[in-house]
Design a protein around this motif. Sequence first.
Motif, mmCIF file in Angstrom:
data_model
loop_
_atom_site.group_PDB
_atom_site.id
_atom_site.type_symbol
_atom_site.label_atom_id
_atom_site.label_comp_id
_atom_site.label_asym_id
_atom_site.label_seq_id
_atom_site.Cartn_x
_atom_site.Cartn_y
_atom_site.Cartn_z
ATOM 1 N N VAL A 61 2.622 -0.081 -6.395
ATOM 2 C CA VAL A 61 3.486 0.647 -5.429
ATOM 3 C C VAL A 61 2.884 0.257 -3.905
ATOM 4 C CG1 VAL A 61 3.905 2.661 -6.792
ATOM 5 C CG2 VAL A 61 1.923 2.644 -5.497
ATOM 6 N N HIS A 62 3.300 0.703 -2.866
ATOM 7 C CA HIS A 62 3.042 0.532 -1.635
ATOM 8 C C HIS A 62 1.515 0.240 -1.387
ATOM 9 C CE1 HIS A 62 3.603 -0.364 2.459
ATOM 10 N NE2 HIS A 62 3.018 0.473 3.115
ATOM 11 N N ALA A 63 1.118 -0.772 -0.800
ATOM 12 C CA ALA A 63 -0.349 -0.971 -0.302
ATOM 13 C C ALA A 63 -1.234 -0.798 -1.363
ATOM 14 C CB ALA A 63 -0.670 -0.040 0.880
ATOM 15 N N ASN A 64 -0.771 -1.178 -2.788
ATOM 16 C CA ASN A 64 -1.560 -0.944 -3.878
ATOM 17 C C ASN A 64 -1.941 -1.975 -4.684
ATOM 18 O OD1 ASN A 64 -2.863 1.398 -5.647
ATOM 19 N ND2 ASN A 64 -1.146 0.981 -6.935
ATOM 20 N N SER A 65 -1.530 -3.174 -4.076
ATOM 21 C CA SER A 65 -1.820 -4.498 -4.920
ATOM 22 C C SER A 65 -3.157 -4.772 -5.191
ATOM 23 C CB SER A 65 -0.891 -5.585 -4.116
ATOM 24 O OG SER A 65 0.336 -5.380 -3.908
ATOM 25 N N VAL B 185 3.744 -11.991 -6.254
ATOM 26 C CA VAL B 185 4.408 -10.502 -6.550
ATOM 27 C C VAL B 185 3.362 -9.615 -7.347
ATOM 28 C CG1 VAL B 185 6.060 -9.115 -7.565
ATOM 29 C CG2 VAL B 185 6.710 -11.299 -6.546
ATOM 30 N N ALA B 186 2.879 -8.631 -6.868
ATOM 31 C CA ALA B 186 1.974 -7.783 -7.640
ATOM 32 C C ALA B 186 2.809 -7.092 -8.671
ATOM 33 C CB ALA B 186 1.081 -7.081 -6.882
ATOM 34 N N PRO B 187 2.706 -7.218 -10.203
ATOM 35 C CA PRO B 187 3.392 -6.459 -11.061
ATOM 36 C C PRO B 187 2.912 -4.745 -11.034
ATOM 37 C CG PRO B 187 2.530 -8.533 -11.938
ATOM 38 C CD PRO B 187 1.913 -7.955 -10.752
ATOM 39 N N ASP B 188 4.179 -3.930 -10.888
ATOM 40 C CA ASP B 188 3.825 -2.489 -11.075
ATOM 41 C C ASP B 188 3.144 -1.805 -10.082
ATOM 42 O OD1 ASP B 188 5.319 -2.588 -13.486
ATOM 43 O OD2 ASP B 188 3.401 -3.153 -14.600
ATOM 44 N N PRO C 228 0.216 -21.456 8.115
ATOM 45 C CA PRO C 228 0.233 -21.378 6.488
ATOM 46 C C PRO C 228 -0.096 -19.658 6.391
ATOM 47 C CG PRO C 228 -1.215 -23.227 7.038
ATOM 48 C CD PRO C 228 -0.878 -22.434 8.281
ATOM 49 N N MET C 229 0.899 -19.312 5.226
ATOM 50 C CA MET C 229 1.166 -17.785 5.025
ATOM 51 C C MET C 229 1.123 -17.635 3.636
ATOM 52 S SD MET C 229 3.571 -14.982 7.085
ATOM 53 C CE MET C 229 2.719 -15.825 8.568
ATOM 54 N N LEU C 230 0.383 -16.437 3.401
ATOM 55 C CA LEU C 230 0.495 -15.860 1.801
ATOM 56 C C LEU C 230 1.168 -14.690 1.979
ATOM 57 C CD1 LEU C 230 -0.215 -15.716 -1.340
ATOM 58 C CD2 LEU C 230 -2.391 -14.916 -0.647
ATOM 59 N N PHE C 231 2.373 -14.291 1.231
ATOM 60 C CA PHE C 231 2.957 -13.180 1.104
ATOM 61 C C PHE C 231 2.799 -12.418 -0.185
ATOM 62 C CE2 PHE C 231 5.490 -16.232 3.807
ATOM 63 C CZ PHE C 231 5.807 -15.257 4.839
ATOM 64 N N ILE C 232 2.459 -11.219 0.027
ATOM 65 C CA ILE C 232 2.217 -10.507 -0.953
ATOM 66 C C ILE C 232 2.934 -9.037 -1.010
ATOM 67 C CG2 ILE C 232 0.268 -8.952 -2.355
ATOM 68 C CD1 ILE C 232 -1.638 -10.748 -1.038
ATOM 69 N N HIS C 233 3.480 -8.679 -2.013
ATOM 70 C CA HIS C 233 3.902 -7.498 -2.495
ATOM 71 C C HIS C 233 4.218 -6.883 -3.744
ATOM 72 C CE1 HIS C 233 7.287 -5.325 0.611
ATOM 73 N NE2 HIS C 233 7.007 -4.596 -0.200
ATOM 74 N N GLY C 234 3.934 -5.517 -3.865
ATOM 75 C CA GLY C 234 4.134 -4.826 -5.201
ATOM 76 C C GLY C 234 5.600 -4.761 -5.503
#
Length: 320
Positions: free
Chosen positions: A294-298, A289-292, A256-262
């Motif tokens: 940037v990279h590695a900033n969620s 999806v982390a709104p607004d 099982p996997m959780l995908f996160i990205h800004g």
Amino acid sequence: MKTKTILRLATIALLIPVISSCLAGKYMCNYALKPTPHGVADMERTRHKADSLLPGSTAWYDGLKAQGILKDITISGYGDNQIHACYVPAANPAKANGTAIVVHGYTDDHFVFLYLVRMYRDEFNYNVLFPDLQYWGYSEGEATSMGWYDRLDLLKWIDVAHGIFKDDFMVLHGVSMGAATVMMASGEELPPYVKAVVEDCGYSSVWDQFAYILKDSFHLPPFPILTSSNIVCKSRYGWDFKEASSVDKLAVSEVPMLFIHGDADDFVPFSHLQKNYDAKVNGYKEMWVAPDAVHANSFAKHPEEYKAHVKAFLEKVKSM
């Protein structure tokens, strides 16, 4: 003009771009895989970065280390390089909810993502092991492998962490290059106690990531420089940018996997999130999806939402 002279001039004209692309390929290989400063020489910067992401992190780290609660460990990794990690038991060890392995990103080391170590230990009551990937922090290594050989080291750290904490529930959590590392590792044969993976802004492959950087930063196409650099990497280090693929490993991953990205990521393009998510066709998966961000900033942008999504995901997996 004599025929021999014409042939010599033609040969020189053909060789100039070939030689130029080879030199550019070597330069890019060094630029991407051996950035400096790194390792011990870069510790002060990474400690400062840890505190900028979550104030008080290095004081927290130093305090637990002084008490003998947070400890160091070194093992032999890929290529017989000595690799380092720190580990710390849960805030309430008798009631630990599991073990987390937190994996750092490109140009970072085990200090930078102390915010995740603190999240897992202090708020989720997990034991935590957090390594330095090869070439970074206190670990040896001639160059970074961008997660490719690190996935094999991670398999060793999984065994080490289980030997220390003896939990039956383990989560692998990586950010950026660390996210690529855990995704690549997820396609390997994992022990049954590895129950979950969290990837935060990882790239779909090293080739895709370097191609984007070439275009975005230098306004150049992949051919011939990236192609040449890939040949250099294969010759020097035994791996190439295309085989170092998150999507290929995700295709056979079942954990099982959780995908996160800004959605404002300007380093690993936001489009990589969908590529990675779609590549995983087996097993449970979620996306946030982390709104607004940037990279590695969620986490820094949305700390409470980040923690809530990770916690809910882990609880969901535990209920399966």
